[in-house]
Scaffold this motif. Sequence first.
Motif, mmCIF file in Angstrom:
data_model
loop_
_atom_site.group_PDB
_atom_site.id
_atom_site.type_symbol
_atom_site.label_atom_id
_atom_site.label_comp_id
_atom_site.label_asym_id
_atom_site.label_seq_id
_atom_site.Cartn_x
_atom_site.Cartn_y
_atom_site.Cartn_z
ATOM 1 N N MET A 125 10.631 4.915 7.236
ATOM 2 C CA MET A 125 10.667 6.339 6.910
ATOM 3 C C MET A 125 10.686 6.536 5.390
ATOM 4 N N PHE A 126 11.456 5.719 4.686
ATOM 5 C CA PHE A 126 11.501 5.814 3.230
ATOM 6 C C PHE A 126 10.128 5.524 2.636
ATOM 7 N N ALA A 127 9.506 4.427 3.059
ATOM 8 C CA ALA A 127 8.233 4.011 2.485
ATOM 9 C C ALA A 127 7.084 4.931 2.857
ATOM 10 N N SER A 128 7.248 5.708 3.923
ATOM 11 C CA SER A 128 6.191 6.630 4.342
ATOM 12 C C SER A 128 6.326 8.005 3.686
ATOM 13 N N ALA A 188 16.477 7.894 -8.640
ATOM 14 C CA ALA A 188 15.977 9.270 -8.548
ATOM 15 C C ALA A 188 14.450 9.287 -8.584
ATOM 16 N N ARG A 189 13.862 8.456 -9.433
ATOM 17 C CA ARG A 189 12.400 8.394 -9.510
ATOM 18 C C ARG A 189 11.802 7.839 -8.220
ATOM 19 N N ALA A 190 12.461 6.841 -7.635
ATOM 20 C CA ALA A 190 11.990 6.300 -6.360
ATOM 21 C C ALA A 190 12.106 7.342 -5.251
ATOM 22 N N MET A 191 13.158 8.130 -5.285
ATOM 23 C CA MET A 191 13.367 9.159 -4.257
ATOM 24 C C MET A 191 12.303 10.248 -4.323
ATOM 25 N N SER A 192 11.793 10.535 -5.507
ATOM 26 C CA SER A 192 10.834 11.636 -5.669
ATOM 27 C C SER A 192 9.388 11.147 -5.667
ATOM 28 N N ILE A 211 0.843 -1.198 0.000
ATOM 29 C CA ILE A 211 0.000 0.000 0.000
ATOM 30 C C ILE A 211 0.881 1.252 0.000
ATOM 31 N N MET A 212 1.925 1.233 0.808
ATOM 32 C CA MET A 212 2.812 2.390 0.901
ATOM 33 C C MET A 212 3.575 2.630 -0.400
ATOM 34 N N GLY A 213 3.869 1.550 -1.117
ATOM 35 C CA GLY A 213 4.647 1.690 -2.340
ATOM 36 C C GLY A 213 3.824 1.705 -3.617
ATOM 37 N N ARG A 214 2.502 1.761 -3.492
ATOM 38 C CA ARG A 214 1.646 1.593 -4.672
ATOM 39 C C ARG A 214 1.840 2.686 -5.723
ATOM 40 N N LEU A 223 5.260 8.348 -1.828
ATOM 41 C CA LEU A 223 5.013 7.091 -1.132
ATOM 42 C C LEU A 223 4.222 7.332 0.155
ATOM 43 N N GLY A 224 3.720 6.254 0.730
ATOM 44 C CA GLY A 224 3.049 6.369 2.014
ATOM 45 C C GLY A 224 1.613 5.880 1.965
#
Length: 211
Positions: free
Chosen positions: A180-183, A201-205, A141-144, A208-209
């Motif tokens: 913290m990353f996934a939220s 870079a795309r994952a960082m921006s 759910i957090m990474g959807r 998420l959450g």
Amino acid sequence: MSTHAKRERLLLADLLENAGPEAPTLCEGWTTRDLAAHLVVRERRADAASGAIIKPLAARGERVRDEFAAKPYDELLQLIRTGPPRMSPFSFKQIDEAANVVEFYVHGEDIRRAQPDWEPRSLDPVFSDALWKRLETAGRIMGRRSPVGLVLRRPNGQTVVAHKGTPVVTVTGDPGELLMFASGRQETARVGFEGDEDAVARAMSAKLGLG
């Protein structure tokens, strides 16, 4: 017997008290006073808290939160420490533990990591495992909304597939940092990456959450 949620509640209240009402947080636009008001409304005013999920009710939710934010800061902290009223669903131990462990841990870090020269909190193995179980349950759910495949990995090799897709980015770190990353707090999460530079870079921006 004490639960993780009860402990995190008291630790969060202490962080709010020590920071004072006007300290910054990682929640965009919110001071510690705003965050404290959010926590109280979430447990005590379900009619207003639903605005965080149901967009047509968002404006009303903000008005109620502003009303609580106008209360004395000490009063807000006392309401957080004493917990929800008896008629609140959060008053049940099982619901409190399921719903509040991540909420309180992440918001505690929202305060801690908004301060200069912060250092990560040292988590005991039992609590780290509890956070990992939350990631196993809610990771997808957090990474959807991730635009790339996203795998969360503990140093011991355990993994959660937060989002299926290609290219794949593997994020490695302790459970608290992965949470913290996934939220949606990617910039402050102390994690490592495997994947091509553009995908990372795309994952960082990504947004998420759970929200």
